[in-house]
Design a protein around this motif. Structure first.
Motif, PDB file in Angstrom:
ATOM      1  N   PRO A   1       0.816  -1.219   0.000  1.00  0.00           N
ATOM      2  CA  PRO A   1       0.000   0.000   0.000  1.00  0.00           C
ATOM      3  C   PRO A   1       0.849   1.268   0.000  1.00  0.00           C
ATOM      4  O   PRO A   1       0.360   2.332  -0.361  1.00  0.00           O
ATOM      5  N   GLU A   2       2.138   1.165   0.401  1.00  0.00           N
ATOM      6  CA  GLU A   2       3.019   2.329   0.399  1.00  0.00           C
ATOM      7  C   GLU A   2       3.738   2.448  -0.942  1.00  0.00           C
ATOM      8  O   GLU A   2       3.947   1.464  -1.645  1.00  0.00           O
ATOM      9  N   CYS A   3       4.132   3.659  -1.264  1.00  0.00           N
ATOM     10  CA  CYS A   3       4.851   3.918  -2.510  1.00  0.00           C
ATOM     11  C   CYS A   3       6.263   3.342  -2.424  1.00  0.00           C
ATOM     12  O   CYS A   3       6.933   3.448  -1.396  1.00  0.00           O
ATOM     13  N   ARG A   4       6.726   2.736  -3.516  1.00  0.00           N
ATOM     14  CA  ARG A   4       8.061   2.142  -3.549  1.00  0.00           C
ATOM     15  C   ARG A   4       9.092   3.067  -4.190  1.00  0.00           C
ATOM     16  O   ARG A   4      10.267   2.718  -4.283  1.00  0.00           O
ATOM     17  N   ALA A   5       8.670   4.235  -4.635  1.00  0.00           N
ATOM     18  CA  ALA A   5       9.606   5.205  -5.206  1.00  0.00           C
ATOM     19  C   ALA A   5      10.178   6.078  -4.095  1.00  0.00           C
ATOM     20  O   ALA A   5       9.662   6.113  -2.974  1.00  0.00           O
ATOM     21  N   GLU A   6      11.264   6.768  -4.414  1.00  0.00           N
ATOM     22  CA  GLU A   6      11.831   7.751  -3.501  1.00  0.00           C
ATOM     23  C   GLU A   6      11.434   9.137  -3.986  1.00  0.00           C
ATOM     24  O   GLU A   6      11.408   9.396  -5.194  1.00  0.00           O
ATOM     25  N   LEU A   7      11.122  10.014  -3.058  1.00  0.00           N
ATOM     26  CA  LEU A   7      10.676  11.355  -3.418  1.00  0.00           C
ATOM     27  C   LEU A   7      11.695  12.029  -4.336  1.00  0.00           C
ATOM     28  O   LEU A   7      12.867  12.158  -4.004  1.00  0.00           O
ATOM     29  N   GLY A   8      11.223  12.427  -5.529  1.00  0.00           N
ATOM     30  CA  GLY A   8      12.071  13.143  -6.469  1.00  0.00           C
ATOM     31  C   GLY A   8      12.813  12.279  -7.462  1.00  0.00           C
ATOM     32  O   GLY A   8      13.487  12.814  -8.349  1.00  0.00           O
ATOM     33  N   ASP A   9      12.725  10.923  -7.355  1.00  0.00           N
ATOM     34  CA  ASP A   9      13.462  10.098  -8.311  1.00  0.00           C
ATOM     35  C   ASP A   9      12.695   9.993  -9.628  1.00  0.00           C
ATOM     36  O   ASP A   9      11.629  10.589  -9.809  1.00  0.00           O
ATOM     37  N   TRP A  10      13.235   9.204 -10.581  1.00  0.00           N
ATOM     38  CA  TRP A  10      12.673   9.170 -11.934  1.00  0.00           C
ATOM     39  C   TRP A  10      11.288   8.549 -11.975  1.00  0.00           C
ATOM     40  O   TRP A  10      10.521   8.790 -12.912  1.00  0.00           O
ATOM     41  N   ARG A  11      10.933   7.770 -10.961  1.00  0.00           N
ATOM     42  CA  ARG A  11       9.592   7.185 -10.930  1.00  0.00           C
ATOM     43  C   ARG A  11       8.601   8.123 -10.256  1.00  0.00           C
ATOM     44  O   ARG A  11       7.448   8.213 -10.653  1.00  0.00           O
ATOM     45  N   CYS A  12       9.054   8.812  -9.236  1.00  0.00           N
ATOM     46  CA  CYS A  12       8.182   9.748  -8.516  1.00  0.00           C
ATOM     47  C   CYS A  12       7.932  11.017  -9.340  1.00  0.00           C
ATOM     48  O   CYS A  12       6.800  11.474  -9.489  1.00  0.00           O
ATOM     49  N   ARG A  13       9.013  11.623  -9.840  1.00  0.00           N
ATOM     50  CA  ARG A  13       8.966  12.788 -10.729  1.00  0.00           C
ATOM     51  C   ARG A  13       8.523  14.084 -10.051  1.00  0.00           C
ATOM     52  O   ARG A  13       8.250  15.072 -10.733  1.00  0.00           O
ATOM     53  N   VAL A  14       8.446  14.102  -8.743  1.00  0.00           N
ATOM     54  CA  VAL A  14       8.170  15.362  -8.053  1.00  0.00           C
ATOM     55  C   VAL A  14       9.423  16.229  -8.120  1.00  0.00           C
ATOM     56  O   VAL A  14      10.524  15.773  -7.808  1.00  0.00           O
TER      57      VAL A  14
END
Length: 279
Positions: free
Chosen positions: A152-165
């Motif tokens: 249920p939690e996101c597996r991306a890291e904030l700001g990485d290429w998958r998150c894109r923030v």
């Protein structure tokens, strides 16, 4: 196999003049060279310092698909591998190449004995204590899990290429106000601002621990707690990067990034029967 015929001739002679060398490249880019020869050697433009207290164990390699490992043990040297750097984890995961050369003609070719990455490097206690480390060969990567499990939690890291923030404006530089080794208070970061840095990162910019990072795992008042101990002193400069608790509600409300959420917030978990009373 030797890199060229020069070392091959040295190996086939009745009297050999061989030395073992190893090149260590830390995660921060610092490269160090050591050799068992009784003097320093210059190989490929890099100086390999004499390190009589450091010795590798027997090296075993094969064609089988198995994990090649080797142990490295040695004595601490003030101008090479220091107890402080070991305690800070600067050598954990360092890339290592172990090879053999003819010390009379060090640039005449080399025979690579092992390549890999250091596991956790541990130092003993006391002024004459040594250190131990294990070298994990390339085949060790085959035993790592490469397939993600749903969560249920996101597996991306904030700001990485998958998150894109975008991280522009989501970091700040400041100075340490106080620290107990397990966490720190930062100048200008009060309790309200500290809430932005839960599950975040802190990078040290000055002092003996410059270049090291720690994950912030908890915020207690205006104090930031580290995932691993790290000694930072009042007045040292740090950089804080905002974090994310990886919940879908946070992703949509705070970042407006629900379309890139890398989790499954609506998939029922293993407790679905207990939550609804079973059948």
């Amino acid at each position: 196999m030797a890199d060229d015929a020069g070392l091959g001739e040295a190996l086939s002679g009745e009297l050999t003049t061989l030395a073992i060398c190893w090149r260590v490249v830390r995660g921060d880019g610092v490269a160090l060279g050591f050799t068992t020869h009784d003097g320093s050697l210059r190989i490929g433009g890099m100086v390999y310092a004499n390190a009589p207290g450091i010795a590798p164990s027997a090296i075993v390699s094969s064609d089988a698909i198995e994990v090649d490992t080797m142990d490295i043990a040695g004595a601490l040297s003030a101008d090479a591998i220091t107890a402080v750097d070991l305690a800070l984890g600067r050598y954990d995961g360092a890339e290592v190449e172990v090879f053999m050369v003819d010390w009379q003609h060090p640039d005449g070719g080399r025979q690579v004995l092992a390549r890999g990455w250091l596991g956790t490097v541990e130092a003993g206690s006391g002024p004459d204590a040594g250190f131990t480390a294990s070298l994990r060969g390339p085949t060790a990567m085959l035993s790592a899990t490469r397939v993600e499990s749903y969560s249920p939690e996101c597996r991306a890291e904030l700001g990485d290429w998958r998150c894109r923030v975008g991280m522009r404006g989501r970091s700040r530089r400041a100075f340490v106000a106080a620290s107990d080794g397990e966490g720190a208070q930062v100048v200008g970061v009060d309790a309200a601002a500290a809430a932005l840095f839960g599950d975040a990162r802190l990078r040290v910019l000055s002092g003996p621990t410059a270049g090291l990072e720690r994950r912030i795992v908890a915020v207690v008042g205006d104090g930031l707690r580290f995932d691993e101990p790290m000694a930072v002193a009042a007045g040292e400069a740090v950089e804080l990067f905002e974090g994310c608790d990886k919940r879908f509600a946070t992703c949509t409300a705070r970042f407006g990034n629900g379309g890139n959420f890398r989790g499954e917030p609506h998939v029922p978990g293993g407790d679905v029967l207990t939550r609804f009373g079973g059948f």
